[in-house]
Design a protein around this motif. Structure first.
Motif: not given
Length: 228
Positions: A98-100
C-alpha cells in the motif's frame, strides 16, 4: 520474519541496461566466491521488463542505507559454551505494501539487557532514515545454568531408559520456555524434542519415529519427578 531470507525479487529501473549487465557479471562472481561454502547454490537471474512505477531517488537511498546498516548475522558468542551464538539479528522480509516500505527484523538474545541494546540500535537506524518503527512479538531468552538439577535428572532418566548417555547441546533460537522463564526467573528448565529437518522452510518435516521415542522418554521423565 524469523528465518534467514531464502530468496528475493526486486526491480531496478535503469537507463543503460547493457552496461548494468556487464557490471553485474563481476559482482555475481564476487558473491559466489564469498558464499562458496555457506550457500553453494547461490544464483542470480536477470530478466528485462517494464515498470510504470518507480521510487524516488530519496526513497531508494533510504532503503539501501537502512538495509546496509541494520544488524544482520552473529552479534555475540557465549563465553561459557564454545561456539554458541547468544545474540543475533536478521532481516526477515522487505515489502512494498500500500505504497509503504515495510522491513521486518528478528532479534534474538539470551538477556533482556542485550535485546534492549540491539532494539535501540535498530530504532536509531530506522529514525535516521525517516522510518517509523514498531516492536512486537517479544519474548525473553534464558541463560545457561551450570547447576541445573533438572538437567541432571533428565540425563539420568534418559540413560536408564536407553542405556546410553544423552547428548546435551545449547542452541540459538526462541522457544516458549523463555516466556515461562521470564515470568518465573527461578524456574529450572530443559528443552528436548523429536528430530526435525529444514525448520522454517517449505521443506520442514518431522521424523515420526523420533517423535514416538521422545514421547516415551517424556513419560518416563514425568514419572520420575514424583521423587524429585
Amino acid at each position: 520474519m524469523n528465518a534467514i531470507t531464502r530468496e528475493h525479487d526486486f526491480t531496478i529501473a535503469i537507463d543503460d541496461v547493457e552496461s548494468f549487465k556487464e557490471w553485474f557479471v563481476d559482482i555475481e562472481k564476487e558473491f559466489k566466491i564469498q558464499y562458496e561454502f555457506s550457500d553453494a547454490g547461490l544464483n542470480f537471474i536477470l530478466e528485462e521488463g517494464i515498470t510504470d512505477k518507480v521510487l524516488t531517488d530519496e526513497d531508494t537511498e533510504a532503503i539501501i542505507n537502512t538495509l546496509f546498516m541494520l544488524p544482520y548475522g552473529v552479534i555475540q558468542k557465549s563465553k561459557a559454551i564454545k561456539d554458541l551464538v547468544i545474540t543475533s539479528s536478521n532481516i526477515g522480509t522487505v515489502d512494498i505494501i500500500d505504497d509503504k516500505i515495510e522491513i521486518t527484523v528478528s532479534i534474538r538474545a539470551t538477556q533482556e539487557f542485550v535485546i534492549e541494546n540491539v532494539m535501540r540500535q535498530v530504532q536509531m537506524i530506522a529514525e535516521q532514515s525517516g522510518y517509523s518503527i514498531e516492536f512486537s512479538s517479544r519474548y525473553p531468552g534464558w541463560n545457561y545454568d551450570a547447576q541445573s538439577k533438572f538437567r541432571e535428572r533428565t540425563m539420568e532418566v534418559y540413560k536408564n531408559l536407553r542405556g546410553t548417555d544423552m547428548d546435551t547441546v545449547a542452541t540459538h533460537g526462541g522457544l516458549e520456555l523463555g516466556i515461562w522463564k521470564g515470568k518465573l526467573p527461578n524456574l529450572d528448565i530443559v528443552s528436548f524434542g523429536p528430530i526435525m529437518f529444514d525448520i522454517h522452510t517449505p521443506d520442514e518435516r518431522l521424523d515420526i519415529a523420533s517423535f514416538d521415542r521422545t514421547y516415551e522418554f517424556m513419560v518416563e521423565l514425568l514419572a520420575s519427578l514424583n521423587n524429585y
